[in-house]
Design a protein around this motif. Structure first.
Motif, PDB file in Angstrom:
ATOM      1  N   ALA A  37      32.744  35.096  54.741  1.00  0.00           N
ATOM      2  CA  ALA A  37      33.686  34.707  53.687  1.00  0.00           C
ATOM      3  C   ALA A  37      32.996  34.050  52.502  1.00  0.00           C
ATOM      4  O   ALA A  37      33.513  34.070  51.385  1.00  0.00           O
ATOM      5  CB  ALA A  37      34.758  33.767  54.254  1.00  0.00           C
ATOM      6  N   GLU A  38      31.826  33.460  52.743  1.00  0.00           N
ATOM      7  CA  GLU A  38      31.135  32.761  51.654  1.00  0.00           C
ATOM      8  C   GLU A  38      30.131  33.651  50.922  1.00  0.00           C
ATOM      9  O   GLU A  38      29.419  33.194  50.020  1.00  0.00           O
ATOM     10  CB  GLU A  38      30.437  31.505  52.184  1.00  0.00           C
ATOM     11  N   ARG A  39      30.045  34.906  51.315  1.00  0.00           N
ATOM     12  CA  ARG A  39      29.124  35.797  50.600  1.00  0.00           C
ATOM     13  C   ARG A  39      29.496  35.855  49.113  1.00  0.00           C
ATOM     14  O   ARG A  39      30.669  36.047  48.767  1.00  0.00           O
ATOM     15  CB  ARG A  39      29.198  37.215  51.182  1.00  0.00           C
ATOM     16  N   ALA A  40      28.493  35.726  48.262  1.00  0.00           N
ATOM     17  CA  ALA A  40      28.729  35.839  46.817  1.00  0.00           C
ATOM     18  C   ALA A  40      29.233  37.246  46.506  1.00  0.00           C
ATOM     19  O   ALA A  40      28.691  38.229  47.020  1.00  0.00           O
ATOM     20  CB  ALA A  40      27.439  35.551  46.057  1.00  0.00           C
ATOM     21  N   CYS A  41      30.238  37.329  45.678  1.00  0.00           N
ATOM     22  CA  CYS A  41      30.843  38.625  45.347  1.00  0.00           C
ATOM     23  C   CYS A  41      31.073  38.748  43.854  1.00  0.00           C
ATOM     24  O   CYS A  41      31.203  37.744  43.147  1.00  0.00           O
ATOM     25  CB  CYS A  41      32.193  38.775  46.063  1.00  0.00           C
ATOM     26  N   VAL A  42      31.125  39.992  43.401  1.00  0.00           N
ATOM     27  CA  VAL A  42      31.561  40.296  42.044  1.00  0.00           C
ATOM     28  C   VAL A  42      32.674  41.336  42.142  1.00  0.00           C
ATOM     29  O   VAL A  42      32.458  42.428  42.690  1.00  0.00           O
ATOM     30  CB  VAL A  42      30.408  40.841  41.179  1.00  0.00           C
ATOM     31  N   PHE A  43      33.842  40.978  41.643  1.00  0.00           N
ATOM     32  CA  PHE A  43      34.969  41.914  41.537  1.00  0.00           C
ATOM     33  C   PHE A  43      35.155  42.278  40.066  1.00  0.00           C
ATOM     34  O   PHE A  43      34.943  41.448  39.185  1.00  0.00           O
ATOM     35  CB  PHE A  43      36.269  41.274  42.031  1.00  0.00           C
ATOM     36  N   GLU A  44      35.552  43.517  39.829  1.00  0.00           N
ATOM     37  CA  GLU A  44      35.921  43.904  38.460  1.00  0.00           C
ATOM     38  C   GLU A  44      37.369  44.402  38.411  1.00  0.00           C
ATOM     39  O   GLU A  44      37.832  45.080  39.332  1.00  0.00           O
ATOM     40  CB  GLU A  44      34.984  45.005  37.930  1.00  0.00           C
ATOM     41  N   ALA A 329      50.117  49.142  33.685  1.00  0.00           N
ATOM     42  CA  ALA A 329      48.869  49.627  33.094  1.00  0.00           C
ATOM     43  C   ALA A 329      47.962  50.285  34.130  1.00  0.00           C
ATOM     44  O   ALA A 329      46.900  50.792  33.779  1.00  0.00           O
ATOM     45  CB  ALA A 329      48.144  48.480  32.397  1.00  0.00           C
ATOM     46  N   ALA A 330      48.348  50.264  35.408  1.00  0.00           N
ATOM     47  CA  ALA A 330      47.589  50.943  36.468  1.00  0.00           C
ATOM     48  C   ALA A 330      46.153  50.426  36.585  1.00  0.00           C
ATOM     49  O   ALA A 330      45.227  51.177  36.885  1.00  0.00           O
ATOM     50  CB  ALA A 330      47.602  52.465  36.256  1.00  0.00           C
ATOM     51  N   LEU A 331      45.987  49.142  36.373  1.00  0.00           N
ATOM     52  CA  LEU A 331      44.670  48.525  36.532  1.00  0.00           C
ATOM     53  C   LEU A 331      44.415  48.221  38.009  1.00  0.00           C
ATOM     54  O   LEU A 331      45.351  47.993  38.776  1.00  0.00           O
ATOM     55  CB  LEU A 331      44.597  47.239  35.714  1.00  0.00           C
ATOM     56  N   VAL A 332      43.141  48.221  38.389  1.00  0.00           N
ATOM     57  CA  VAL A 332      42.751  47.941  39.778  1.00  0.00           C
ATOM     58  C   VAL A 332      41.693  46.834  39.790  1.00  0.00           C
ATOM     59  O   VAL A 332      41.106  46.506  38.749  1.00  0.00           O
ATOM     60  CB  VAL A 332      42.225  49.212  40.480  1.00  0.00           C
ATOM     61  N   TYR A 333      41.460  46.275  40.969  1.00  0.00           N
ATOM     62  CA  TYR A 333      40.568  45.110  41.143  1.00  0.00           C
ATOM     63  C   TYR A 333      39.641  45.472  42.287  1.00  0.00           C
ATOM     64  O   TYR A 333      40.094  45.612  43.434  1.00  0.00           O
ATOM     65  CB  TYR A 333      41.441  43.909  41.476  1.00  0.00           C
ATOM     66  N   LYS A 334      38.378  45.680  41.999  1.00  0.00           N
ATOM     67  CA  LYS A 334      37.491  46.268  42.997  1.00  0.00           C
ATOM     68  C   LYS A 334      36.207  45.457  43.165  1.00  0.00           C
ATOM     69  O   LYS A 334      35.637  44.972  42.185  1.00  0.00           O
ATOM     70  CB  LYS A 334      37.123  47.703  42.569  1.00  0.00           C
ATOM     71  N   LEU A 335      35.760  45.381  44.418  1.00  0.00           N
ATOM     72  CA  LEU A 335      34.482  44.752  44.718  1.00  0.00           C
ATOM     73  C   LEU A 335      33.360  45.679  44.265  1.00  0.00           C
ATOM     74  O   LEU A 335      33.321  46.844  44.658  1.00  0.00           O
ATOM     75  CB  LEU A 335      34.382  44.506  46.232  1.00  0.00           C
ATOM     76  N   VAL A 336      32.444  45.176  43.436  1.00  0.00           N
ATOM     77  CA  VAL A 336      31.356  46.030  42.948  1.00  0.00           C
ATOM     78  C   VAL A 336      29.977  45.538  43.387  1.00  0.00           C
ATOM     79  O   VAL A 336      29.011  46.297  43.374  1.00  0.00           O
ATOM     80  CB  VAL A 336      31.399  46.190  41.410  1.00  0.00           C
ATOM     81  N   GLU A 337      29.878  44.261  43.742  1.00  0.00           N
ATOM     82  CA  GLU A 337      28.611  43.716  44.255  1.00  0.00           C
ATOM     83  C   GLU A 337      28.942  42.626  45.263  1.00  0.00           C
ATOM     84  O   GLU A 337      29.935  41.927  45.108  1.00  0.00           O
ATOM     85  CB  GLU A 337      27.775  43.041  43.144  1.00  0.00           C
ATOM     86  N   ARG A 338      28.039  42.470  46.237  1.00  0.00           N
ATOM     87  CA  ARG A 338      28.163  41.299  47.117  1.00  0.00           C
ATOM     88  C   ARG A 338      26.797  41.025  47.745  1.00  0.00           C
ATOM     89  O   ARG A 338      25.955  41.910  47.857  1.00  0.00           O
ATOM     90  CB  ARG A 338      29.249  41.485  48.154  1.00  0.00           C
ATOM     91  N   ALA A 339      26.637  39.775  48.139  1.00  0.00           N
ATOM     92  CA  ALA A 339      25.371  39.371  48.760  1.00  0.00           C
ATOM     93  C   ALA A 339      25.267  39.961  50.162  1.00  0.00           C
ATOM     94  O   ALA A 339      26.282  40.123  50.851  1.00  0.00           O
ATOM     95  CB  ALA A 339      25.301  37.846  48.832  1.00  0.00           C
ATOM     96  N   GLN A 346      23.968  43.228  46.502  1.00  0.00           N
ATOM     97  CA  GLN A 346      23.961  44.665  46.742  1.00  0.00           C
ATOM     98  C   GLN A 346      25.116  45.309  45.985  1.00  0.00           C
ATOM     99  O   GLN A 346      26.221  44.774  45.964  1.00  0.00           O
ATOM    100  CB  GLN A 346      24.150  44.965  48.247  1.00  0.00           C
ATOM    101  N   GLU A 347      24.857  46.478  45.420  1.00  0.00           N
ATOM    102  CA  GLU A 347      25.955  47.275  44.860  1.00  0.00           C
ATOM    103  C   GLU A 347      26.817  47.813  45.986  1.00  0.00           C
ATOM    104  O   GLU A 347      26.296  48.257  47.006  1.00  0.00           O
ATOM    105  CB  GLU A 347      25.398  48.500  44.119  1.00  0.00           C
ATOM    106  N   VAL A 348      28.116  47.845  45.776  1.00  0.00           N
ATOM    107  CA  VAL A 348      29.006  48.502  46.732  1.00  0.00           C
ATOM    108  C   VAL A 348      30.031  49.337  45.960  1.00  0.00           C
ATOM    109  O   VAL A 348      30.352  49.043  44.811  1.00  0.00           O
ATOM    110  CB  VAL A 348      29.749  47.498  47.645  1.00  0.00           C
ATOM    111  N   ALA A 349      30.501  50.400  46.625  1.00  0.00           N
ATOM    112  CA  ALA A 349      31.469  51.291  45.977  1.00  0.00           C
ATOM    113  C   ALA A 349      32.209  52.077  47.041  1.00  0.00           C
ATOM    114  O   ALA A 349      31.701  52.296  48.137  1.00  0.00           O
ATOM    115  CB  ALA A 349      30.759  52.250  45.021  1.00  0.00           C
ATOM    116  N   LYS A 350      33.426  52.496  46.703  1.00  0.00           N
ATOM    117  CA  LYS A 350      34.192  53.386  47.571  1.00  0.00           C
ATOM    118  C   LYS A 350      33.772  54.815  47.259  1.00  0.00           C
ATOM    119  O   LYS A 350      33.685  55.200  46.099  1.00  0.00           O
ATOM    120  CB  LYS A 350      35.692  53.215  47.296  1.00  0.00           C
TER     121      LYS A 350
END
Lengths: 464, 464
Positions: A37-44, A329-339, A346-350
């Motif tokens: 749960a404490e892993r650093a993350c970047v959401f866009e 507006a059909a916007l989404v919120y996605k994880l793009v990086e995490r420790a 690390q980069e992550v993607a669906k």
């Protein structure tokens, strides 16, 4: 205050913490349990495309999101609910009790235009903190951006004639307040919604309803009563019985009250034809300063059609608050990086073949303009560091689009409040003026400018 | 509690009094000034027609309106705003300070079906009291009825398979809470929105997001972590990387956790084709009890298309909370009667040739059924008295549709609260079952039953 009046903390009165999908909290629980749960993350937060055939998007909701994040704390009653229903376990409840977003959020400033893939928000923080803001951030942006885009199209169509927001009755009562605010971002100059007036400092405006005329024994009495109380500068609704008679009575009522009538409102019929007839009648009566305001199911196309008619302002309701055919507006919120377990990002993607794929890695965005100051492309750079991202934008001559909204949990105050709303409205005028001519067309079509994605990040996303 | 925490009265925290168009208050001021503000009035809330080509409407928002009327009192801060901006004068402010609705409201019970011209609400009270509820009543009904109608169409299409509401992220954050409630009226059985769960007692449901899978180093670890924390009965999202591999891993993770997997969620791709493939794979793995839930831009048509696929439940978002193409129910609130200077009630109506004409006089409504219990018409009687109206309905064999919601300012408690919501959902099932077959069709068309208006009132409306 009476003795039995209940008092509650201001924060609890308006906690936003449960404006959240349940899965955010159960994911949090599982992540806490698994030690990630404490892993650093970047959401866009972004849109895969603009809503069907819109030519540009308008960023709105920034100030509202900042207010909502400040109020994202769990009250005792909310904790009790989560406990009683067993939605999450005791460890998770302990975590939520002291929840406060401590991370950093960058994003497009309110009022900016945006396009496919524009990273409107970049949320950095531990998974636990950033994950549970997903629903709230999307709710605010999806609605506010939809309304602001509709508002911008309408003010384009109005060619400088003032547009005011009259849609409260056709939207959820709280959404209506936000719609009034988003409409201002898109160029509207007033609202009928008093809560929006009070909360956001938007000028409140109003006319009168058919019921007011019908309340009186005669139309003459109704108009005299309105002028007596509100002055001759008021706006009188003239189409309850017969428009021509109504106009004559309204002008006479104002003059009997000591002045020239401010305006008449037309709310039914063929507004183009009626506007010409009423203008001619007003002028023939010598009421050349009396204005004509029109309402009645206006949208950007109806406003455009009224462009040649002698109309002075537009009151827009239903179509504005419902996004003029594009209510989200059909916007989404996605994880793009995490420790990873070593702390390296690390980069992550669906990747699934069924669609909805995402592009991993944090992105930096800028707008490229040509020598004449006209926008030519939305440049989105995948880069490993801020320095590399900004340098790449600079090399391309792009204006950077992301600003700090929250720094280490501290809200950047200049992005909320009434002054920020005014700045957003001005920013939108500038950003919209940069778009090439095609971007201003009301017809459906391609985005005003293409989005170009450049990957200068040497990492590759995990493939599951 | 910290020392610097602000405390405010509970009533102020949630006052609904400014969720009001400015003109309600300026009309009030003019009416006070003219001495007609206390004239007895009757307003009706209705739709001139159903939203484009819908076959029936669904009454929703009744319980919310009653809550909102209770909280329709002006706080000191609101009064200060009205004073500082000069929106109304001191006499009007004095009136608003002690405002409380003291009148009577009758209306269709929540969950009922409705049609063109059905009088959903009949609001009786002095003009001053009844006029200023217009915007709030319309906001609540226009949104909630739109969502409930969409929900009902979706549950018709789902043919008994459970539908759950997942749309919070695609609607304004407060509208989303109301959408979850309205969806229940239309037959939905759960919501992801925790605020709606807490406030309205709706079962909260959830799965997990792609971000949860991506947070972990591998999909196996993500699934193991979810099962460890939430148990094997959880719903696992299997389409982050490769669906077939995801399904196998999900089943294995559940079994490693000591049980059979509860469900898999599919959120992308061709859901019909994927559902068949995944069902076959699950069965081949022996996971015959594992269910399949699908999400991804579902609407009533997509749900209908999935009818033959081995799907167990539907999670519906965007299209539900935006009314599936009809984001507002287009209801209006019109004055139909008011006292004259002698106190006698007069019919009033808008007559202008440009459209939007109204039918004067208070109305009584009932549904006529044939011998087989199938609805044949919506009967709307204009009558001078309740006795005459109800007698006319009885003569026609019509089931009366209006119930007391507020009596002399006192809310009828049975129409709000969690039990009222359950009753509304049950009422809708019954009312919908009465409709003739054509009413259940998803295609656009005429209303399921016609509305017949009968005028047994000997009065004629004033003609201005």
């Amino acid at each position: 205050m009476t003795a039995n009046q209940r008092w509650i903390p201001a924060s609890a009165a308006s906690s936003t913490a449960l404006l959240t999908d349940m899965y955010e909290l159960t994911m949090l629980q599982a992540a806490l349990h698994a030690g990630v749960a404490e892993r650093a993350c970047v959401f866009e937060l972004f849109g895969r495309t603009l809503p069907a055939s819109r030519r540009f998007g308008v960023v709105a909701g920034v100030g509202r999101l900042l207010d909502a994040i400040e109020r994202f704390t769990f009250t005792d009653a909310q904790i009790d609910y989560l406990h009683a229903t067993g939605i999450v376990d005791d460890d998770t409840i302990d975590y939520l009790r002291s929840y406060r977003f401590s991370g950093t959020i960058r994003g497009y400033a309110e009022g900016e235009c945006y396009f496919s893939g524009s990273p409107l928000l970049t949320v950095e923080g531990p998974f636990a903190e950033a994950c549970i803001l997903e629903t709230l951030a999307l709710s605010i942006y999806n609605y506010d951006c939809a309304v602001a885009a509709a508002a911008s199209r309408m003010t384009i169509a109005a060619h400088g004639r003032p547009c005011v927001e009259f849609g409260a009755r056709r939207a959820h009562e709280r959404a209506a307040v936000s719609a009034a605010r988003a409409a201002v971002v898109g160029g509207f100059v007033g609202t009928s919604d008093l809560e929006a007036g009070m909360r956001y400092g938007i000028p409140a405006v109003g006319t009168s309803a058919h019921s007011f005329t019908l309340l009186h024994d005669t139309e003459e009495e109704a108009f005299a009563s309105q002028v007596a109380s509100l002055g001759p500068g008021t706006t009188i609704l003239v189409d309850t019985y017969d428009i021509e008679r109504g106009v004559a009575r309204a002008v006479a009522a104002a003059r009997a009250g000591g002045g020239e009538l401010g305006a008449v409102r037309l709310d039914s019929g063929d507004l183009v034809a009626e506007a010409f007839k009423v203008r001619a009648q007003l002028d023939a009566l010598g009421a050349t300063t009396t204005k004509i305001t029109v309402t009645s199911d206006l949208d950007e196309y109806a406003i455009a059609a009224l462009g040649a008619a002698p109309v002075d302002s537009y009151g827009v309701g239903t179509k504005l608050v419902t996004g003029s055919g594009r209510p989200t507006a059909a916007l989404v919120y996605k994880l793009v990086e995490r420790a990873d377990s070593t702390g390296e990002m690390q980069e992550v993607a669906k990747f699934s073949t069924g669609g909805k794929s995402t592009v991993g890695g944090r992105k930096w965005a800028g707008r490229v303009l040509d020598a004449a100051g006209s926008a030519t492309e939305e440049l989105v750079i995948s880069a490993r560091s801020e320095a590399a991202g900004l340098a790449a934008l600079e090399r391309a001559g792009a204006r950077p689009l992301q600003v700090d909204l929250v720094r280490d949990g501290v809200i950047v105050e200049e992005h909320r409040g009434p002054e920020a709303l005014k700045a957003a409205a001005e920013r939108h005028q500038v950003a919209r003026a940069e778009l090439p001519y095609d971007g201003w067309r009301l017809s459906e079509g391609d985005p005003a400018i293409p989005t170009r994605h450049v990957d200068i990040d040497d990492r590759q996303p995990l493939r599951g």
